[in-house]
Design a protein around this motif. Structure first.
Motif, PDB file in Angstrom:
ATOM      1  N   LEU A 223       0.861  -1.175   0.000  1.00 37.60           N
ATOM      2  CA  LEU A 223       0.000   0.000   0.000  1.00 37.60           C
ATOM      3  C   LEU A 223       0.897   1.224   0.000  1.00 37.60           C
ATOM      4  O   LEU A 223       1.786   1.351   0.857  1.00 37.60           O
ATOM      5  CB  LEU A 223      -0.893   0.004   1.244  1.00 37.60           C
ATOM      6  N   LEU A 224       0.707   2.103  -0.966  1.00 42.04           N
ATOM      7  CA  LEU A 224       1.480   3.337  -1.042  1.00 42.04           C
ATOM      8  C   LEU A 224       0.691   4.458  -0.371  1.00 42.04           C
ATOM      9  O   LEU A 224      -0.486   4.666  -0.676  1.00 42.04           O
ATOM     10  CB  LEU A 224       1.776   3.709  -2.495  1.00 42.04           C
ATOM     11  N   LEU A 225       1.331   5.156   0.556  1.00 44.17           N
ATOM     12  CA  LEU A 225       0.729   6.276   1.269  1.00 44.17           C
ATOM     13  C   LEU A 225       1.298   7.565   0.698  1.00 44.17           C
ATOM     14  O   LEU A 225       2.512   7.787   0.737  1.00 44.17           O
ATOM     15  CB  LEU A 225       1.025   6.180   2.768  1.00 44.17           C
ATOM     16  N   LEU A 226       0.430   8.423   0.179  1.00 46.03           N
ATOM     17  CA  LEU A 226       0.863   9.623  -0.531  1.00 46.03           C
ATOM     18  C   LEU A 226       0.325  10.871   0.164  1.00 46.03           C
ATOM     19  O   LEU A 226      -0.884  10.997   0.410  1.00 46.03           O
ATOM     20  CB  LEU A 226       0.381   9.610  -1.976  1.00 46.03           C
ATOM     21  N   GLY A 227       1.226  11.800   0.463  1.00 44.42           N
ATOM     22  CA  GLY A 227       0.825  13.078   1.036  1.00 44.42           C
ATOM     23  C   GLY A 227       0.263  12.929   2.428  1.00 44.42           C
ATOM     24  O   GLY A 227       0.479  11.951   3.134  1.00 44.42           O
ATOM     25  N   GLY A 228      -0.487  13.932   2.847  1.00 43.83           N
ATOM     26  CA  GLY A 228      -1.093  13.955   4.168  1.00 43.83           C
ATOM     27  C   GLY A 228      -0.485  15.030   5.052  1.00 43.83           C
ATOM     28  O   GLY A 228       0.600  15.546   4.787  1.00 43.83           O
ATOM     29  N   GLY A 229      -1.215  15.365   6.109  1.00 45.92           N
ATOM     30  CA  GLY A 229      -0.787  16.415   7.025  1.00 45.92           C
ATOM     31  C   GLY A 229      -1.904  17.409   7.221  1.00 45.92           C
ATOM     32  O   GLY A 229      -3.077  17.110   7.000  1.00 45.92           O
ATOM     33  N   GLY A 230      -1.548  18.603   7.636  1.00 48.98           N
ATOM     34  CA  GLY A 230      -2.567  19.618   7.847  1.00 48.98           C
ATOM     35  C   GLY A 230      -2.015  20.838   8.542  1.00 48.98           C
ATOM     36  O   GLY A 230      -0.833  20.926   8.890  1.00 48.98           O
ATOM     37  N   ASN A 231      -2.909  21.811   8.753  1.00 48.35           N
ATOM     38  CA  ASN A 231      -2.583  23.046   9.448  1.00 48.35           C
ATOM     39  C   ASN A 231      -2.733  22.790  10.938  1.00 48.35           C
ATOM     40  O   ASN A 231      -3.842  22.751  11.464  1.00 48.35           O
ATOM     41  CB  ASN A 231      -3.515  24.169   8.986  1.00 48.35           C
ATOM     42  N   CYS A 232      -1.641  22.577  11.636  1.00 49.10           N
ATOM     43  CA  CYS A 232      -1.640  22.067  13.002  1.00 49.10           C
ATOM     44  C   CYS A 232      -1.770  23.184  14.032  1.00 49.10           C
ATOM     45  O   CYS A 232      -0.778  23.618  14.642  1.00 49.10           O
ATOM     46  CB  CYS A 232      -0.385  21.239  13.250  1.00 49.10           C
ATOM     47  N   PHE A 233      -2.995  23.672  14.221  1.00 51.32           N
ATOM     48  CA  PHE A 233      -3.307  24.692  15.207  1.00 51.32           C
ATOM     49  C   PHE A 233      -2.387  25.893  14.978  1.00 51.32           C
ATOM     50  O   PHE A 233      -2.229  26.342  13.845  1.00 51.32           O
ATOM     51  CB  PHE A 233      -3.191  24.099  16.617  1.00 51.32           C
ATOM     52  N   SER A 234      -1.792  26.426  16.030  1.00 52.79           N
ATOM     53  CA  SER A 234      -0.884  27.570  15.882  1.00 52.79           C
ATOM     54  C   SER A 234       0.561  27.134  15.719  1.00 52.79           C
ATOM     55  O   SER A 234       1.473  27.958  15.731  1.00 52.79           O
ATOM     56  CB  SER A 234      -0.999  28.485  17.110  1.00 52.79           C
ATOM     57  N   PHE A 235       0.779  25.829  15.526  1.00 50.05           N
ATOM     58  CA  PHE A 235       2.137  25.302  15.447  1.00 50.05           C
ATOM     59  C   PHE A 235       2.699  25.361  14.027  1.00 50.05           C
ATOM     60  O   PHE A 235       3.886  25.139  13.832  1.00 50.05           O
ATOM     61  CB  PHE A 235       2.179  23.852  15.932  1.00 50.05           C
ATOM     62  N   GLY A 236       1.865  25.616  13.049  1.00 46.87           N
ATOM     63  CA  GLY A 236       2.316  25.646  11.668  1.00 46.87           C
ATOM     64  C   GLY A 236       1.702  24.521  10.856  1.00 46.87           C
ATOM     65  O   GLY A 236       0.936  23.702  11.360  1.00 46.87           O
ATOM     66  N   THR A 237       2.029  24.506   9.571  1.00 43.17           N
ATOM     67  CA  THR A 237       1.494  23.504   8.651  1.00 43.17           C
ATOM     68  C   THR A 237       2.522  22.409   8.431  1.00 43.17           C
ATOM     69  O   THR A 237       3.707  22.684   8.221  1.00 43.17           O
ATOM     70  CB  THR A 237       1.125  24.152   7.302  1.00 43.17           C
ATOM     71  N   TYR A 238       2.044  21.164   8.478  1.00 45.45           N
ATOM     72  CA  TYR A 238       2.943  20.039   8.276  1.00 45.45           C
ATOM     73  C   TYR A 238       2.500  19.222   7.071  1.00 45.45           C
ATOM     74  O   TYR A 238       1.316  18.909   6.917  1.00 45.45           O
ATOM     75  CB  TYR A 238       2.970  19.130   9.512  1.00 45.45           C
TER      76      TYR A 238
END
Length: 685
Positions: A653-668
């Protein structure tokens, strides 16, 4: 640590107060809370994002809940001693003024402590603001040589270093704090900035000094998962690292921390539990409708990584006073893992790193080509909606390489939508349905993407055409929905289900798009339909569609699994009984492999662990859990808002991308494509 480093660290911690104060001011100005004093106590203004507003809102409500519970009990008996609130690390908080204006300090007083510079600035701000002075009443002029920065009948503001417990005790005694009076010790995002030994000394000091007390803290936890690691990195970058999370990583450890220090009872919970247990449904709906919002994953993850705790001593207080028992938020922890699925980095070339994005869509065009389109990510050094496309190409050695193709290279501009679906039509064509540009701007057009050779060179190029669906294209005014291949009476359809739109936070309808004519078709569907949801998973099976999980109408994850089963005249909704029940989740991906439904990653909030891969036997309904071994993958890896591609023959299984805007900590953004080895599943019955 030397004196100079300690001073720099103290300055960095003090700067977190300034940021927090601006967030609280923005919170009040947007109507989340009533606080006329936040703007008076902080200079400047900043408009925070809706996600930050929600985070500070639940923080304010959790702390306020504890303060009100304390005052109701401590001031319940006329003629009793005056209640005391001792706020440690109070910063620019307006608690005293809110309580005073609400008439809640008739038989109580407030002491506040923070670094001398912070306390002096606050005192000067109060003295310079007529509205605040009028509310306080007569006050004494401060002595520059004293720790006391401000003093009135029911308010004391002291400038002290909390790391010096002996001096703190002496100054508070001199300031009139009575050891025998019922006391609330409030430490809101404070102890975690102290070295564990100093925090322990403060907790033990309060337990020894106050025989009738409540100690309330709000701070971070759960450092071990991906969000927790990113949170720790953020505070390290600010030169104010979080301490003690390795020793006290969860609410159970935090409770024992206080019980071992001499407190007689303790209760704690994360902010997801508080939000759904202690805020009325109508208040939650009010807050959820204040601003356009579409960052549910990071909202729930933020709340899962912060907790509220109340420890008590004496006959006045008990844990049931603050957090009475309730079954409103059931905990559903997954079963013990049945095994481990090894993971490794797949694409290591620099071009492949341009897959840093989330909210995108990916599809396997042929055994050697994977196309990813849309989402929010990195493009030309900026964070934005991504207009280019990404290809993963497999060579003769079965190795994957990444190739990013910008819109300038294709010569075609498109809308760069998020949370859309993409369906394979052939080895060269895909169909994009729905999506959004912003939480108030859906995309209604169907986009057909064609992949072919460029006429100018030998590189792969992307040709894009837009197909209108006619007057009913408002059906596709949705995002976070699903699109699944189904068949009925030897005809192929795309089954579009659920999602959300700007005017409806969650949808329950479904539609069938005939692939050949690109027209919406009515097909009878019988049986009890699933409840409305978005951010669920959907995949094809036996001519029908499997729908699993998702986020429901009350913004709580679901754990139901439904099969849209083909019948001779249409379809039938059939609920699949899963045992043991899976933990409610959303923002995951799903695939069917050898008669098993795989639910990959996602977000859940009813469990203290974090999702791996849930395996459901579709014949027996039995479920099992598998952890992902990411020891060979650079950490952190956030498995939400990602896509996944099943390579059934390779058991991968290939996992591509992912993450998010993590509150006030920045975007990952996950920086790598990851391959998950599914071969251990072949031994499962």
């Amino acid at each position: 640590m030397g004196p100079r480093n300690r001073e720099r660290r103290a300055g960095a911690v003090q700067s977190t107060n300034d940021s927090s104060a601006l967030s609280k001011r923005s919170l009040a100005e947007r109507g989340y809370v009533q606080d006329a004093f936040a703007a008076m106590l902080v200079l400047g203004a900043a408009r925070r994002a809706p996600l930050v507003h929600r985070g500070y809102y639940v923080r304010a409500r959790a702390v306020g809940h504890c303060v009100r519970a304390f005052l109701e009990r401590a001031c319940a008996h006329p003629g009793g001693p005056r209640a005391q609130i001792l706020s440690l690390g109070a910063g620019s908080d307006s608690l005293y003024f809110r309580l005073k204006s609400a008439g809640l300090l008739g038989r109580a007083a407030v002491w506040e402590v923070d670094f001398p510079d912070v306390a002096r600035r606050k005192a000067e701000r109060i003295e310079a603001t007529p509205e605040l002075c009028a509310l306080i009443g007569p006050f004494l002029k401060r002595d520059p040589t004293s720790a006391m920065c401000f003093e009135s009948l029911d308010y004391r503001l002291l400038g002290l270093d909390l790391r010096q417990v002996h001096r703190l005790d002496e100054a508070l005694t001199k300031a009139g704090l009575e050891a025998s009076s019922p006391t609330l010790v409030l430490a809101e995002a404070v102890l975690t900035y102290l070295e564990p030994e100093r925090a322990a000394a403060l907790i033990a000091w309060a337990a020894q000094r106050f025989p009738h007390a409540l100690f309330v803290i709000y701070e971070q936890m759960r450092p071990q998962d991906a969000f927790g690691q990113f949170m720790l990195q953020h505070f390290r970058r600010l030169n104010s690292p979080l301490h003690g999370l390795d020793r006290f990583p969860d609410v159970e450890a935090q409770k024992h921390r206080f019980l071992d220090a001499g407190w007689t009872a303790c209760s704690a919970m994360d902010l997801n539990e508080f939000y759904h247990r202690f805020l009325p449904a109508e208040e939650r709906r009010r807050v959820e409708n204040l601003e356009p919002f579409d960052e549910f994953e990071e909202w729930h993850l933020k709340c899962a990584h912060y907790f509220i705790l109340a420890a008590s001593k004496g006959d006045h207080f008990s844990q049931s006073l603050v957090f009475p028992p309730s079954e409103a938020f059931p905990r559903i922890d997954p079963a013990s893992p049945s095994g481990v699925l090894p993971a490794r980095v797949t694409v290591k070339d620099s071009r492949g790193a341009n897959l840093k994005r989330y909210g995108h869509a990916s599809v396997l065009l042929s055994p050697g080509i994977i196309l990813s389109v849309g989402g929010f990510g990195e493009q030309d050094g900026l964070h934005c909606r991504v207009s280019g496309v990404h290809l993963l190409l497999r060579d003769c050695d079965f190795e994957w390489t990444g190739s990013y193709i910008s819109s300038q290279e294709t010569g075609v501009q498109w809308d760069g939508r998020l949370y859309h679906t993409m369906t394979r039509l052939s080895e060269t064509d895909v169909l994009l349905l729905g999506g959004r540009l912003s939480p108030v701007s859906p995309t209604c057009k169907v986009l057909k993407l064609g992949l072919g050779k460029s006429k100018d060179n030998d590189n792969e190029g992307v040709n894009m055409t837009v197909t209108e669906t006619g007057p009913e294209d408002s059906i596709l005014s949705r995002w976070r929905h699903s699109t699944t291949d189904v068949s009925c009476q030897n005809q192929s359809y795309l089954f579009v289900y659920g999602g959300r739109r700007a005017t409806e936070p969650v949808l329950s309808d479904w539609h069938f798009l005939h692939v050949g004519t690109m027209a919406w078709v009515r097909i009878p569907v019988e049986g009890g339909a699933p409840e409305a949801r978005h951010s669920h998973s959907a995949c094809s099976w036996q001519g029908g569609a499997l729908i699993a999980g998702g986020l429901g109408a009350s913004e709580q994850p679901l754990n139901s699994v439904f099969f849209l089963r083909p019948m001779s005249h249409g379809f039938l909704w059939q609920s699949i009984d899963v045992q043991p029940p899976i933990t409610p989740r959303y923002s995951h991906t799903a695939h069917v492999l050898d008669g098993k439904l795989l639910l990959v990653g996602g977000v859940w909030m009813n469990s203290s662990s974090f999702p791996g891969v849930t395996v459901i036997n579709l014949l027996t309904g039995l479920s099992s859990e598998y952890q992902m071994d990411t020891s060979s993958v650079p950490w952190p890896v956030m498995l939400h808002n990602h896509t996944s591609i099943l390579l059934a023959e390779d058991q991968q299984l290939l996992l591509l991308g992912g993450g998010g805007n993590c509150f006030s900590f920045g975007t990952y953004f996950n920086p790598h494509v990851v391959t998950l080895d599914l071969s251990p599943l072949s031994t499962e019955q």
